[in-house]
Design a protein around this motif. Structure first.
Motif, PDB file in Angstrom:
ATOM      1  N   GLU A 426       0.886  -1.016  -0.266  1.00 14.89           N
ATOM      2  CA  GLU A 426      -0.119  -0.251  -0.203  1.00 14.89           C
ATOM      3  C   GLU A 426       0.663   0.897  -0.020  1.00 14.89           C
ATOM      4  OE1 GLU A 426      -0.551  -2.860   1.906  1.00 14.89           O
ATOM      5  OE2 GLU A 426      -2.853  -3.461   1.652  1.00 14.89           O
ATOM      6  N   CYS A 427       1.540   1.195   0.263  1.00 14.90           N
ATOM      7  CA  CYS A 427       2.934   2.373   0.479  1.00 14.90           C
ATOM      8  C   CYS A 427       3.339   2.838  -0.817  1.00 14.90           C
ATOM      9  CB  CYS A 427       3.967   2.274   1.854  1.00 14.90           C
ATOM     10  SG  CYS A 427       3.352   2.710   3.204  1.00 14.90           S
ATOM     11  N   VAL A 428       3.727   1.373  -1.655  1.00 11.23           N
ATOM     12  CA  VAL A 428       3.964   2.573  -2.777  1.00 11.23           C
ATOM     13  C   VAL A 428       3.514   2.313  -3.517  1.00 11.23           C
ATOM     14  CG1 VAL A 428       5.744   0.936  -4.879  1.00 11.23           C
ATOM     15  CG2 VAL A 428       6.014  -0.367  -2.614  1.00 11.23           C
ATOM     16  N   GLN A 429       1.849   1.760  -3.812  1.00 13.15           N
ATOM     17  CA  GLN A 429       0.927   2.622  -4.457  1.00 13.15           C
ATOM     18  C   GLN A 429       0.295   3.862  -4.122  1.00 13.15           C
ATOM     19  OE1 GLN A 429      -1.209  -1.431  -3.893  1.00 13.15           O
ATOM     20  NE2 GLN A 429      -0.883  -2.125  -5.314  1.00 13.15           N
ATOM     21  N   ALA A 430       0.836   4.143  -2.750  1.00 14.51           N
ATOM     22  CA  ALA A 430       0.442   5.227  -2.666  1.00 14.51           C
ATOM     23  C   ALA A 430       1.261   6.230  -3.052  1.00 14.51           C
ATOM     24  CB  ALA A 430       0.192   5.482  -0.756  1.00 14.51           C
ATOM     25  N   ALA A 431       2.824   5.838  -3.116  1.00 11.98           N
ATOM     26  CA  ALA A 431       3.841   6.641  -3.940  1.00 11.98           C
ATOM     27  C   ALA A 431       3.827   7.391  -4.899  1.00 11.98           C
ATOM     28  CB  ALA A 431       5.476   6.235  -3.628  1.00 11.98           C
ATOM     29  N   THR A 606       3.032  -7.855  16.143  1.00 10.38           N
ATOM     30  CA  THR A 606       3.478  -8.661  14.542  1.00 10.38           C
ATOM     31  C   THR A 606       3.938  -8.505  12.962  1.00 10.38           C
ATOM     32  OG1 THR A 606       0.781  -8.772  14.073  1.00 10.38           O
ATOM     33  CG2 THR A 606       1.760 -10.447  15.784  1.00 10.38           C
ATOM     34  N   SER A 607       4.099  -7.176  13.206  1.00 10.52           N
ATOM     35  CA  SER A 607       4.588  -7.222  12.522  1.00 10.52           C
ATOM     36  C   SER A 607       5.134  -5.401  10.996  1.00 10.52           C
ATOM     37  CB  SER A 607       3.633  -6.691  10.599  1.00 10.52           C
ATOM     38  OG  SER A 607       2.729  -5.992  11.283  1.00 10.52           O
ATOM     39  N   GLY A 608       4.340  -4.799  12.319  1.00 11.90           N
ATOM     40  CA  GLY A 608       6.090  -3.645  12.020  1.00 11.90           C
ATOM     41  C   GLY A 608       5.368  -2.989  10.841  1.00 11.90           C
ATOM     42  N   ALA A 609       6.291  -1.731  10.489  1.00  7.78           N
ATOM     43  CA  ALA A 609       6.161  -0.775   9.682  1.00  7.78           C
ATOM     44  C   ALA A 609       6.937  -0.025   8.741  1.00  7.78           C
ATOM     45  CB  ALA A 609       5.559   0.463  10.467  1.00  7.78           C
ATOM     46  N   PHE A 610       5.966   0.052   7.251  1.00 10.67           N
ATOM     47  CA  PHE A 610       6.786  -0.392   5.896  1.00 10.67           C
ATOM     48  C   PHE A 610       6.660   1.327   5.160  1.00 10.67           C
ATOM     49  CE2 PHE A 610       6.294  -4.141   5.695  1.00 10.67           C
ATOM     50  CZ  PHE A 610       7.643  -5.145   5.517  1.00 10.67           C
ATOM     51  N   ALA A 611       7.819   1.960   5.325  1.00 13.57           N
ATOM     52  CA  ALA A 611       7.977   3.589   4.644  1.00 13.57           C
ATOM     53  C   ALA A 611       8.116   3.471   3.225  1.00 13.57           C
ATOM     54  CB  ALA A 611       8.156   4.521   5.046  1.00 13.57           C
ATOM     55  N   THR A 612       7.739   4.549   1.691  1.00 13.36           N
ATOM     56  CA  THR A 612       8.222   4.611   0.836  1.00 13.36           C
ATOM     57  C   THR A 612       8.825   5.614   0.683  1.00 13.36           C
ATOM     58  OG1 THR A 612       7.205   2.464  -0.130  1.00 13.36           O
ATOM     59  CG2 THR A 612       7.709   4.775  -1.821  1.00 13.36           C
ATOM     60  N   HIS A 613       9.642   6.557   0.699  1.00 10.14           N
ATOM     61  CA  HIS A 613      10.700   7.961  -0.008  1.00 10.14           C
ATOM     62  C   HIS A 613      10.483   8.377  -1.392  1.00 10.14           C
ATOM     63  CE1 HIS A 613      11.532   9.070   4.608  1.00 10.14           C
ATOM     64  NE2 HIS A 613      10.309   7.752   4.364  1.00 10.14           N
ATOM     65  N   GLN A 635       4.123   6.377   4.720  1.00 12.16           N
ATOM     66  CA  GLN A 635       4.577   5.959   5.300  1.00 12.16           C
ATOM     67  C   GLN A 635       3.184   4.994   5.720  1.00 12.16           C
ATOM     68  OE1 GLN A 635       6.827   7.111   8.711  1.00 12.16           O
ATOM     69  NE2 GLN A 635       6.408   5.961  10.171  1.00 12.16           N
ATOM     70  N   ASP A 636       2.998   3.355   6.712  1.00 12.27           N
ATOM     71  CA  ASP A 636       1.659   2.821   7.154  1.00 12.27           C
ATOM     72  C   ASP A 636       2.321   3.158   8.545  1.00 12.27           C
ATOM     73  OD1 ASP A 636      -0.199   1.322   7.979  1.00 12.27           O
ATOM     74  OD2 ASP A 636       1.204  -1.094   7.421  1.00 12.27           O
ATOM     75  N   ALA A 637       0.884   4.340   8.853  1.00 11.46           N
ATOM     76  CA  ALA A 637       1.095   4.342  10.462  1.00 11.46           C
ATOM     77  C   ALA A 637       0.262   3.127  11.426  1.00 11.46           C
ATOM     78  CB  ALA A 637       0.748   5.868  10.795  1.00 11.46           C
ATOM     79  N   GLY A 638      -0.228   2.150  11.096  1.00 10.47           N
ATOM     80  CA  GLY A 638      -1.312   1.369  10.811  1.00 10.47           C
ATOM     81  C   GLY A 638      -3.307   2.594  11.989  1.00 10.47           C
ATOM     82  N   THR A 639      -2.663   2.968  12.360  1.00 11.04           N
ATOM     83  CA  THR A 639      -3.748   3.784  12.792  1.00 11.04           C
ATOM     84  C   THR A 639      -3.229   5.405  13.017  1.00 11.04           C
ATOM     85  OG1 THR A 639      -5.726   2.685  13.828  1.00 11.04           O
ATOM     86  CG2 THR A 639      -5.809   5.017  14.496  1.00 11.04           C
ATOM     87  N   ALA A 640      -3.334   6.269  12.429  1.00 14.34           N
ATOM     88  CA  ALA A 640      -2.759   7.586  12.559  1.00 14.34           C
ATOM     89  C   ALA A 640      -3.365   8.034  14.467  1.00 14.34           C
ATOM     90  CB  ALA A 640      -2.629   8.557  11.748  1.00 14.34           C
ATOM     91  N   ILE A 641      -2.651   8.252  15.545  1.00 11.39           N
ATOM     92  CA  ILE A 641      -3.896   8.508  16.832  1.00 11.39           C
ATOM     93  C   ILE A 641      -3.734   9.929  16.739  1.00 11.39           C
ATOM     94  CG2 ILE A 641      -3.656   8.655  18.913  1.00 11.39           C
ATOM     95  CD1 ILE A 641      -4.056   5.549  18.274  1.00 11.39           C
ATOM     96  N   HIS A 642      -2.364  10.676  16.403  1.00 14.27           N
ATOM     97  CA  HIS A 642      -2.485  12.361  16.783  1.00 14.27           C
ATOM     98  C   HIS A 642      -1.599  12.308  15.641  1.00 14.27           C
ATOM     99  CE1 HIS A 642      -1.786  16.091  17.554  1.00 14.27           C
ATOM    100  NE2 HIS A 642      -2.116  16.191  18.428  1.00 14.27           N
ATOM    101  N   PRO A 643      -2.134  12.902  14.394  1.00 18.85           N
ATOM    102  CA  PRO A 643      -1.846  12.672  12.178  1.00 18.85           C
ATOM    103  C   PRO A 643      -0.697  13.765  12.628  1.00 18.85           C
ATOM    104  CG  PRO A 643      -4.006  13.186  12.410  1.00 18.85           C
ATOM    105  CD  PRO A 643      -3.615  12.819  14.429  1.00 18.85           C
TER     106      PRO A 643
END
Lengths: 753, 164
Positions: A426-431, A606-613, A635-643
């Motif tokens: 999803e991060c690559v596709q959003a980029a 269980t998985s962690g986080a990814f980013a594409t820049h 970046q995938d934040a899962g859910t952004a609590i405080h954006p």
């Protein structure tokens, strides 16, 4: 890209509770603690990167008026064993003890060899000059590959190479050789249409938090030790101080102050045990504050490294094999986060044939410690630049090859179970869909400077760990929320938001505080991007527990069955009764009922986080200077609590990555002495060096968290160095295989093109 | 001049945040040390000790200075504004409020320097361009934010000041 508003509080941007103190100068940081009769400690440091300490004569220093005590390694207990260090594994306490005060050998320039406590810091500094240390200077080794050679000077006589649990027979600077393997790389490379292999070298860089290490310690005559300090983990300090001083842990209390940045560097102790020992000798509270040169010379930088990466792909661009060789400089004592580097190296990609060898190697540099996604940025630099070259050779778009090969749920990763649901693709596709990627770049500036665009990905595993919190319902309907997690950049807000969401109240009704180790139960460090995830999980459970207590007490007061009470937000109803939390708080006060609960919980990340820049650069071919024109972080934040604070973490990580890419590095002379231990010469990015950083938050919820949090702090530092290198190539056609890509290094590469 | 030697120390008088303050100090003491340790104004921070990070910024007689590079004796008969002088009893300044609202701080350690430095800029130039703001703030290091939200908070302050 924030999804629909599923929540009342989560996803909003309330004011942080500690904001007023921090804009008025009232917030108390490590060096701001003042106690009656407080004295001041200073450390004498080794001028040699490697030397045996023959003798230390402190008699002249002890005679100085105002000097209260002098200590050296012989005053510190001999310790063995280890304590839990959190994400990086256990901390070997003998090494930790030797690091805070050298016993027998100084292993890096700046290694503490003695300390003075005096009535003023100036007197302490003057007295340091009167301490005579006799050294037997030994040959140093500061390069990882030289340190691995058979005839290299040995730093630690007892160190044996651990290869899968088997120890080497003779002493070595290689602390560990780790292997991660899946499939058959030879077969994979044989099936490749394109194979690219490169070697990379990386300098030591520093976390660069603006607040130098500082603490105040008081060792009372009854044996009670209290430490006030700037730390990422008050319980980690308590454990380390107790272990290093061989003191009962129950008699050590740590009061965390505000922390002026850490990025991993404020997990180990440096001053705290020394200040406590000086306090013991002087019978006064003792404050110790490092200056910037001490911070750069003697506190945890990130490892320098040698990396070799080979990747192959078929004609369609599918990766057929990937192989890595990573040798990381641990500094004076083992543990360079080599395992994390290996985990992150190829993690964004679906791999069936992979082999990674990792080496943890001691060298005569400061003992390295975590720096934001420790081990990952340099690994990503190697993988992402090699993959870029493969894409180019195949004539593929650089994000298309990344999308084609992206890891998804169920794919292999090193040292951990296969991925659960992740937002990598999803991060690559959003980029790919971003305005930045779809806005054509004018390849030449008005003054003829060449411009280029690059992209890169990154992964960080994230950690869960243990968190504790206490909640108390106040008579006015607010909740005092006591947390064990030190707040390094806004977590009081995000934690209070999750509590408010779960407890059914407004954010303004929650009053969070970060409290000391005697007040709250055990809590792991603020590190590994775990606080919003793990402490958020704990306060979610706390809110549910408090709701349960409320229902129980209310059932007695209303004389109804507990299971007949329903909760809707802040409103509790049953059988004609109905009341909000605020009304209930009054009711409970009238009945002498108190709602208090505490929780200790461990989430399961269980998985962690990814980013594409994506980055655009402009290269001045005459000077080699690289300017960042535009930057977008996805970046995938899962859910952004405080954006706002998610964006802030992304932007801050990018800024540090830009510094790492273009400027930062430790410079050593021929005698292995550090030549740039000031902020003038260790140049971190300023507001002039960093463009506005655009952020795109992807939200693929973490399946194991009640609100889907992933943790956001670390992964944004992973892609920048590679993205910038790829952009430089796009601009001027040279591939750089070392950091920093400083003007001189870029210019040299252009000259030898 | 109020300067006089008393048992090896020098007596200094300055106006700090509108209040007259007197102190005795040794010639080697920096203004930062005196502000923090003698006068209890710990809002000014020590980040580098050599004028490179700006965390110790104060405005002294209208000039922005790094107090780690000013000797305390040089502050005699000057007028000084520190971070503690930015808010009034009625509340925060617009700039302070916008730093909080716009997440212009994370750890907050560099924040006093940024606030004071920005005030010094806006006192002289109420309508700076982005480039002028970035140039001016190049003497203040922030390691947490990437500067983006600091810039936004400042630009919002300028816009609000112009609108009022």
């Amino acid at each position: 890209m924030t999804t629909e508003t599923k929540y009342r509080v989560i996803g909003t941007r309330p004011l942080r509770p500690d904001g007023v103190d921090k804009v008025t100068g009232r917030a108390i940081y490590g060096a701001d603690v003042v106690l009656p009769r407080m004295a001041h400690g200073k450390v004498l440091r080794s001028p040699h990167p490697h030397a045996r300490i023959i003798s230390i004569d402190t008699s002249a220093a002890e005679k100085v008026k105002g000097v209260l005590a002098v200590i050296s390694g012989r005053d510190m207990p001999d310790v063995t064993g280890s304590v839990a260090g959190g994400e990086g594994g256990d901390i070997n306490m003998r090494y930790a003890s030797n690091n805070v005060m050298a016993h027998g050998k100084a292993l890096y320039e700046g290694h503490a060899v003695a300390a003075v406590v005096a009535t003023s810091p100036h007197i302490a500094s003057e007295a340091l000059k009167l301490i005579t240390v006799e050294y037997e200077v030994l040959p140093p080794v500061i390069d990882v590959r030289k340190a691995m050679e058979a005839n290299a000077p040995i730093l630690l006589d007892d160190l044996r190479t651990d290869s899968g649990g088997v120890k080497s027979e003779s002493a070595s600077n290689i602390a560990a050789h780790l292997v991660a393997e899946e499939g058959d790389v030879e077969k994979g490379f044989a099936a490749a249409a394109v194979v690219v292999e490169h070697e990379f070298t990386f300098q030591t860089v520093h976390q660069g938090y603006i607040e130098p290490h500082a603490c105040t310690a008081e060792w009372r005559s009854d044996g009670q030790i209290t430490v006030w300090c700037s730390t990422q983990g008050s319980f980690a300090v308590r454990q380390q101080v107790a272990a290093i001083l061989k003191h009962p842990i129950s008699q050590v209390k740590v009061v965390p102050t505000e922390i002026g940045g850490g990025f991993g560097g404020k997990i180990p102790v440096y001053l705290e045990p020394v200040a406590a020992m000086l306090s013991h000798k002087a019978q006064r509270p003792v404050r110790m504050v490092m200056d910037r040169t001490e911070v750069l010379m003697a506190t945890g930088p990130t490892p320098g490294a040698y990396i070799k990466v080979k990747m192959g792909a078929d004609a369609d661009g599918k990766i057929t094999a990937a192989q890595g060789y990573l040798a990381y400089e641990a500094g004076a004592y083992p543990d360079s986060f080599i395992g994390a580097g290996m985990l992150c190296l190829f993690a964004p990609y679906k791999l069936t044939n992979v082999k990674i060898d990792g080496f943890d190697v001691v060298v005569n540099k400061p003992s390295s410690t975590a720096y934001r996604a420790p081990g990952a940025p340099i690994a990503a630099f190697a993988c992402e630049t090699v993959l870029d070259e493969i894409a180019e050779k195949l004539g593929m778009d650089s994000l298309a090859i990344r999308e084609l090969n992206s890891a998804v749920e169920g794919d292999w990763r090193a040292f951990a179970p296969p991925f659960t649901r992740i937002g990598a693709l999803e991060c690559v596709q959003a980029a790919i869909a971003s305005d930045h990627w779809n806005t054509p770049l004018v390849k030449e500036g008005a003054d003829g400077k060449k411009r280029g665009r690059g992209a890169a990905r990154g992964y960080w595993g994230n950690w869960d760990g243990v968190s504790s919190a206490i909640g108390r319902l106040n008579p006015d309907g607010t909740v005092s929320l006591l947390e064990g997690s030190t707040d390094i950049g806004g977590s009081r807000a995000s934690i209070a938001m999750m509590f408010a969401e779960a407890f059914g109240v407004e954010y303004a009704q929650v009053h969070p505080s970060v409290v000391d180790t005697d007040t709250v139960d055990y809590n792991d460090v603020t590190g590994g991007s775990r606080t919003t995830f793990g402490t958020g999980y704990a306060v979610y459970k706390l809110a549910k527990k408090m709701q349960g207590e409320i229902v129980e007490k209310l059932a007695e007061i209303w004389e109804v069955a507990a299971d007949a009470i329903t909760i809707d937000g802040s409103c509790y109803s049953s059988n004609g009764h109905s009341a909000t939390i605020t009304q209930l708080a009054k009711l409970f006060e009238e009945h002498g009922v108190h709602i208090n609960a505490s929780i200790t919980a461990k989430g399961n990340n269980t998985s962690g986080a990814f980013a594409t820049h994506i980055v655009d650069v402009e290269v001045d071919a005459e000077t080699g200077k690289v300017e960042i024109l535009r930057y977008t972080a996805v970046q995938d934040a899962g859910t952004a609590i405080h954006p706002s604070y998610v964006e802030g973490q992304m932007q801050g990580g990018v800024a540090q990555g830009i510094g790492w890419a273009l400027n930062e590095g430790y410079f050593y002379d021929a005698n292995c002495k550090l030549k740039n231990a000031t902020l003038l010469d260790y140049r971190m990015p300023t507001a002039l060096d960093i463009p506005p950083i655009e952020t795109i938050i992807v939200e693929v919820p973490q399946p194991t968290h009640p609100y889907g949090v992933r943790g956001v702090g670390e992964v944004p530092i992973v892609p920048p160095t590679a993205a910038i290198a790829n952009a430089i190539y796009d601009a001027v056609g040279v591939r750089l295989h070392a950091l920093p890509m400083s003007p001189s290094n870029v210019w040299e590469a252009l000259e030898s093109k | 001049m109020a300067t006089q030697i008393v048992s090896g120390k020098t007596a200094i008088t300055a106006t700090i945040n509108g209040e007259t303050r007197d102190w005795l100090c040794e010639p080697r003491q920096t203004l930062l040390e005196v502000l923090r340790d003698t006068l209890g104004l710990t809002g000014s921070k020590e980040g580098c000790s050599n004028g490179n990070c700006g965390a110790c910024n104060v405005i002294m007689d209208g000039r922005l200075v790094n107090t780690c590079c000013v000797l305390a004796v040089e502050a005699d008969e000057t007028e000084i504004t520190t971070v503690e002088g930015l808010a009034t009893p009625d509340g925060l300044s617009t700039l302070q409020a916008n730093f909080i609202e716009g997440a212009g701080l994370q750890c907050g350690f560099c924040t006093p320097g940024f606030l004071v430095s920005t005030k010094a800029l806006l006192d002289k130039n109420p309508n700076p361009t982005d480039e002028e703001i970035r140039w001016w703030l190049a003497g203040n290091l922030c390691r947490c934010t990437g500067y983006d939200k600091i810039l936004s908070a400042i630009k919002k302050t300028i816009a609000e000041t112009n609108a009022s």
